[in-house]
Design a protein around this motif. Structure first.
Motif, short mmCIF file in Angstrom:
data_model
loop_
_atom_site.label_atom_id
_atom_site.label_comp_id
_atom_site.label_asym_id
_atom_site.label_seq_id
_atom_site.Cartn_x
_atom_site.Cartn_y
_atom_site.Cartn_z
N GLY A 1 -1.16 106.25 -0.21
CA GLY A 1 0.09 106.61 0.79
C GLY A 1 1.16 106.67 -0.08
O GLY A 1 2.17 107.68 0.04
N VAL A 2 1.44 105.51 -0.84
CA VAL A 2 2.68 105.40 -1.54
C VAL A 2 2.88 106.50 -2.57
O VAL A 2 3.91 107.08 -3.00
CB VAL A 2 2.81 104.04 -2.17
CG1 VAL A 2 3.97 103.93 -3.24
CG2 VAL A 2 2.88 103.11 -1.25
N ASN B 1 -2.66 103.33 5.72
CA ASN B 1 -3.77 103.03 4.72
C ASN B 1 -4.88 103.31 5.22
O ASN B 1 -5.75 103.81 4.43
CB ASN B 1 -3.38 101.90 3.85
CG ASN B 1 -2.19 101.70 3.25
OD1 ASN B 1 -1.68 102.75 2.80
ND2 ASN B 1 -1.53 100.39 2.88
N CYS C 1 3.73 109.83 -0.95
CA CYS C 1 5.19 109.52 -0.51
C CYS C 1 6.11 109.69 -1.84
O CYS C 1 7.29 110.55 -1.91
CB CYS C 1 5.67 108.37 -0.02
SG CYS C 1 7.32 108.16 0.69
N ASN D 1 4.82 103.70 4.27
CA ASN D 1 4.60 104.26 2.64
C ASN D 1 6.16 104.50 2.40
O ASN D 1 6.44 104.16 1.07
CB ASN D 1 3.98 105.50 2.79
CG ASN D 1 2.51 105.31 3.01
OD1 ASN D 1 1.90 104.15 2.67
ND2 ASN D 1 1.74 106.27 3.62
N ASN E 1 -3.23 102.52 -3.16
CA ASN E 1 -1.79 103.16 -3.34
C ASN E 1 -1.79 104.60 -2.89
O ASN E 1 -0.74 105.20 -3.32
CB ASN E 1 -1.16 102.29 -4.54
CG ASN E 1 -1.82 103.54 -5.80
OD1 ASN E 1 -2.68 103.98 -5.50
ND2 ASN E 1 -0.85 103.41 -6.76
N THR F 1 2.09 111.28 3.72
CA THR F 1 3.03 110.35 3.46
C THR F 1 3.33 109.75 4.71
O THR F 1 3.79 108.52 4.43
CB THR F 1 4.43 111.36 3.35
OG1 THR F 1 4.32 111.90 2.14
CG2 THR F 1 5.65 110.43 3.08
#
Length: 279
Positions: A244-245, A32, A248, A63, A242, A28
């Motif tokens: 990391g997002v 990137n 999270c 993120n 995406n 999290t």
């Protein structure tokens, strides 16, 4: 010596259990680029084996900011999950408690058959009843709405089974004494059954919420409009760009379930123990 070996073995298994949560928390707060370097081989976009750091080398909140400020679809799916979970849990309490109380405290013709039917329905996977539920919901014009998920979930027999075990543990002498004092059946249910069976009700609520919060098959089957999807369908869309997002989002989605589990852990243990007792 045996005690030390036992502790070491249990510690190793505990570390394996906690490892996914550590990876989730670390990922999290990874950038990137760092995250891509770690998981690129697993996504088929790099050579060698995937690796992971115990702590992020260059921690960042990017993120978190992107998810909470630049991802309105996440909040929409989050509130869809809240509506579905609370709708199902509330319905199971409203309809499941009286059903469990009736099975536990009253004798009537066909009681054993009805209880056996509850057990059979509880053991059936969703794939068995999927077609029949789809046809009924289609006839009622409820497909592609949150009601298509909430309505079948309300009448789950698992909560009835769990609360039934706790209501059965209430001494019959207490109920008979209350009847002699002039208490009505409704009074018995509200002022004796619910308070004494509260552990079973709370454990059923926790287990039902955990199941509803993570359901995937029902939304995929009954919901076509993406704006109605719950949060559980937001998670599989993980790509290199995406990741990391997504990690999270997984962490944020995990928090309500963890909080509820920790708050009612004692009741949950009692519910699991009660469901394991043979009739």
């Amino acid at each position: 010596m045996k005690q030390v070996i036992r502790v070491i073995i249990l510690t190793i298994f505990a570390l394996f259990t906690v490892a996914p949560l550590v990876f989730l928390l670390t990922g999290t707060f990874m950038g990137n680029r760092e995250l891509f370097e770690c998981i690129a081989p697993a996504l088929g976009q790099g050579d060698g084996c995937a690796s992971w750091h115990l702590l992020a080398r260059f921690p960042t909140l990017r993120n978190v900011v992107e998810l909470l400020l630049d991802s309105p679809e996440f909040f929409q799916m989050f509130w869809n999950s809240v509506k579905i979970s609370f709708g199902i849990v509330l319905g199971q309490v409203v309809f499941g408690m009286p059903a469990a109380w009736g099975l536990a405290c009253y004798s009537f013709r066909g009681k054993k058959m009805l209880y056996l039917l509850c057990i059979v329905l509880m053991m059936m996977p969703f794939q068995v009843t999927m077609l029949s539920e789809y046809l009924v919901l289609d006839r009622l014009h409820l497909l592609d709405s949150l009601a298509a998920i909430i309505l079948p979930g309300i009448f789950s027999t698992f909560s009835v089974f769990l609360m039934y075990r706790f209501f059965c543990s209430i001494p019959k002498s207490i109920l008979e004494a209350a009847r002699i004092d002039g208490a009505s059946e409704w009074h018995l249910f509200l002022h004796i059954g619910v308070p004494l069976g509260s552990s079973g009700v709370i454990s059923a609520v926790i287990l039902s919420f955990l199941e509803c919060w993570s359901m995937i098959e029902q939304p995929l089957t009954f919901l076509k409009t993406k704006s109605l999807w719950p949060l559980s369908l937001f998670m599989p869309e993980i790509q290199a760009g995406n990741a990391g997002v997504s990690l999270c989002a997984s962490l944020v989605a995990l928090l309500p379930a963890v909080f509820l589990f920790l708050s009612g852990q004692d009741y949950l243990e009692q519910g699991i123990a009660a469901s394991a007792v043979k009739e």
